[in-house]
Design a protein around this motif. Structure first.
Motif, PDB file in Angstrom:
ATOM      1  N   VAL A   1      36.753  43.950  47.603  1.00  0.00           N
ATOM      2  CA  VAL A   1      35.687  45.052  48.010  1.00  0.00           C
ATOM      3  C   VAL A   1      36.610  46.194  46.956  1.00  0.00           C
ATOM      4  N   VAL A   2      37.596  46.510  47.015  1.00  0.00           N
ATOM      5  CA  VAL A   2      38.513  47.763  46.123  1.00  0.00           C
ATOM      6  C   VAL A   2      38.523  46.804  44.819  1.00  0.00           C
ATOM      7  N   ALA A   3      38.485  46.081  44.694  1.00  0.00           N
ATOM      8  CA  ALA A   3      39.379  45.379  42.996  1.00  0.00           C
ATOM      9  C   ALA A   3      37.556  45.211  42.501  1.00  0.00           C
ATOM     10  N   VAL A   4      36.033  44.651  43.322  1.00  0.00           N
ATOM     11  CA  VAL A   4      35.410  44.413  42.008  1.00  0.00           C
ATOM     12  C   VAL A   4      34.596  46.002  42.301  1.00  0.00           C
ATOM     13  N   THR A   5      35.120  46.738  43.072  1.00  0.00           N
ATOM     14  CA  THR A   5      34.380  48.631  42.628  1.00  0.00           C
ATOM     15  C   THR A   5      35.019  48.274  41.565  1.00  0.00           C
ATOM     16  N   ALA A   6      36.471  48.336  41.618  1.00  0.00           N
ATOM     17  CA  ALA A   6      37.286  49.628  40.403  1.00  0.00           C
ATOM     18  C   ALA A   6      36.654  48.205  39.378  1.00  0.00           C
ATOM     19  N   LEU A   7      36.754  46.853  39.434  1.00  0.00           N
ATOM     20  CA  LEU A   7      36.343  46.423  38.066  1.00  0.00           C
ATOM     21  C   LEU A   7      35.084  47.022  37.039  1.00  0.00           C
ATOM     22  N   VAL A   8      34.327  46.986  38.456  1.00  0.00           N
ATOM     23  CA  VAL A   8      32.761  47.470  38.166  1.00  0.00           C
ATOM     24  C   VAL A   8      32.954  49.204  37.559  1.00  0.00           C
ATOM     25  N   LEU A   9      33.609  49.476  37.702  1.00  0.00           N
ATOM     26  CA  LEU A   9      33.519  51.199  37.291  1.00  0.00           C
ATOM     27  C   LEU A   9      34.503  51.171  35.969  1.00  0.00           C
ATOM     28  N   LEU A  10      35.865  50.600  35.684  1.00  0.00           N
ATOM     29  CA  LEU A  10      36.510  49.831  34.245  1.00  0.00           C
ATOM     30  C   LEU A  10      35.666  49.668  33.369  1.00  0.00           C
ATOM     31  N   ILE A  11      34.559  48.842  33.636  1.00  0.00           N
ATOM     32  CA  ILE A  11      33.570  48.364  32.430  1.00  0.00           C
ATOM     33  C   ILE A  11      33.010  49.270  32.427  1.00  0.00           C
ATOM     34  N   ASN A  12      32.722  49.941  33.514  1.00  0.00           N
ATOM     35  CA  ASN A  12      31.566  50.603  33.085  1.00  0.00           C
ATOM     36  C   ASN A  12      31.044  52.201  31.615  1.00  0.00           C
ATOM     37  N   SER A  13      30.309  51.831  30.564  1.00  0.00           N
ATOM     38  CA  SER A  13      30.170  52.448  29.843  1.00  0.00           C
ATOM     39  C   SER A  13      30.250  53.690  30.294  1.00  0.00           C
ATOM     40  N   GLU A  14      29.687  54.333  30.270  1.00  0.00           N
ATOM     41  CA  GLU A  14      30.583  56.143  30.415  1.00  0.00           C
ATOM     42  C   GLU A  14      32.266  55.857  30.750  1.00  0.00           C
ATOM     43  N   THR A  15      33.266  55.026  31.808  1.00  0.00           N
ATOM     44  CA  THR A  15      34.358  55.345  31.378  1.00  0.00           C
ATOM     45  C   THR A  15      35.089  54.970  30.289  1.00  0.00           C
ATOM     46  N   THR A  16      34.365  53.764  29.401  1.00  0.00           N
ATOM     47  CA  THR A  16      35.122  53.462  28.489  1.00  0.00           C
ATOM     48  C   THR A  16      34.725  54.362  26.999  1.00  0.00           C
ATOM     49  N   ARG A  17      33.626  54.798  26.920  1.00  0.00           N
ATOM     50  CA  ARG A  17      33.131  56.186  26.545  1.00  0.00           C
ATOM     51  C   ARG A  17      34.108  57.363  26.923  1.00  0.00           C
ATOM     52  N   ALA A  18      34.668  57.524  27.757  1.00  0.00           N
ATOM     53  CA  ALA A  18      35.323  58.629  28.151  1.00  0.00           C
ATOM     54  C   ALA A  18      36.888  58.595  27.412  1.00  0.00           C
ATOM     55  N   LEU A  19      36.860  57.195  27.613  1.00  0.00           N
ATOM     56  CA  LEU A  19      38.287  56.703  27.324  1.00  0.00           C
ATOM     57  C   LEU A  19      38.833  56.793  25.843  1.00  0.00           C
ATOM     58  N   GLY A  20      37.720  56.645  25.109  1.00  0.00           N
ATOM     59  CA  GLY A  20      37.344  56.464  23.635  1.00  0.00           C
ATOM     60  C   GLY A  20      37.952  54.567  23.260  1.00  0.00           C
ATOM     61  N   ILE A  21      37.152  53.745  23.940  1.00  0.00           N
ATOM     62  CA  ILE A  21      37.371  53.523  23.812  1.00  0.00           C
ATOM     63  C   ILE A  21      36.447  52.080  23.352  1.00  0.00           C
ATOM     64  N   ARG A  22      36.369  51.801  21.621  1.00  0.00           N
ATOM     65  CA  ARG A  22      35.091  51.739  21.157  1.00  0.00           C
ATOM     66  C   ARG A  22      34.801  50.047  21.409  1.00  0.00           C
ATOM     67  N   GLY A  23      33.441  49.610  21.005  1.00  0.00           N
ATOM     68  CA  GLY A  23      33.536  47.876  21.356  1.00  0.00           C
ATOM     69  C   GLY A  23      33.535  47.414  19.689  1.00  0.00           C
ATOM     70  N   PRO A  24      33.432  46.000  19.731  1.00  0.00           N
ATOM     71  CA  PRO A  24      33.842  44.959  18.758  1.00  0.00           C
ATOM     72  C   PRO A  24      32.655  45.530  17.827  1.00  0.00           C
ATOM     73  N   GLY A  25      33.133  45.456  16.270  1.00  0.00           N
ATOM     74  CA  GLY A  25      31.601  46.006  14.920  1.00  0.00           C
ATOM     75  C   GLY A  25      31.879  47.679  15.335  1.00  0.00           C
ATOM     76  N   ARG A  26      32.299  48.581  15.732  1.00  0.00           N
ATOM     77  CA  ARG A  26      32.556  49.709  16.444  1.00  0.00           C
ATOM     78  C   ARG A  26      33.508  50.261  15.578  1.00  0.00           C
ATOM     79  N   ALA A  27      34.362  50.125  14.749  1.00  0.00           N
ATOM     80  CA  ALA A  27      35.464  50.594  14.488  1.00  0.00           C
ATOM     81  C   ALA A  27      35.214  51.592  13.712  1.00  0.00           C
ATOM     82  N   GLU A  28      33.821  51.107  12.195  1.00  0.00           N
ATOM     83  CA  GLU A  28      33.526  52.302  11.628  1.00  0.00           C
ATOM     84  C   GLU A  28      33.209  53.676  12.431  1.00  0.00           C
ATOM     85  N   LYS A  29      32.764  53.485  13.726  1.00  0.00           N
ATOM     86  CA  LYS A  29      31.933  54.796  13.780  1.00  0.00           C
ATOM     87  C   LYS A  29      32.780  55.707  14.579  1.00  0.00           C
TER      88      LYS A  29
END
Length: 147
Positions: free
Chosen positions: A119-147
């Protein structure tokens, strides 16, 4: 070097840290603390008890303590909004899933521990791949390097 050539990978520090990111960091810290506790417990039992192979028991305890560094460092990075920290945190959760599966297949009191770990591992994975989390960490997806 001009500002056009410098990649902007710093997170957006203007707003508060998202709750999901805080929860993911707390779960990673909890896993790290559990690994440290397990390693200390194994080492103490190895030194004070009568193990079949004392060297192997102490090595197992030390290994757990060293393995705890990955989720603890990841948790610290997540709390500090460091983009590098998501990778180790995700790796920790992926490693935890087969461990949880093996605990669930046992015929002992390890089954509840397997349920909690899964439960902890699945919950943490869901939280880590969430778009709000990636945006807060400044992580951009593929093809978004120029933005």
């Amino acid at each position: 070097m001009s500002s056009e050539q410098t990649p902007t990978t710093t997170p957006d520090a203007t707003g508060p840290r998202p709750r999901r990111l805080t929860y993911a960091a707390a779960l990673a810290a909890l896993e790290g603390a559990a690994l440290v506790a397990g390693g200390v417990w194994m080492s103490v039992l190895a030194l004070t008890g009568e193990p079949d192979d004392r060297r192997q028991a102490v090595t197992g305890g030390v290994t757990l303590i060293v393995l705890a560094l990955l989720p603890l460092l990841a948790a610290r990075g997540l709390f500090g909004l460091r983009s590098w920290s998501r990778g180790p945190a995700v790796i920790t959760q992926i490693i935890a899933l087969p461990v949880a599966y093996n605990l669930l297949r046992s015929d002992s009191v390890a089954i509840p521990a397997g349920i909690v770990l899964a439960v902890v591992a699945v919950t943490a994975l869901v939280l880590l791949i969430n778009s709000e989390t990636t945006r807060a960490l400044g992580i951009r997806g593929p093809g978004r390097a120029e933005k």
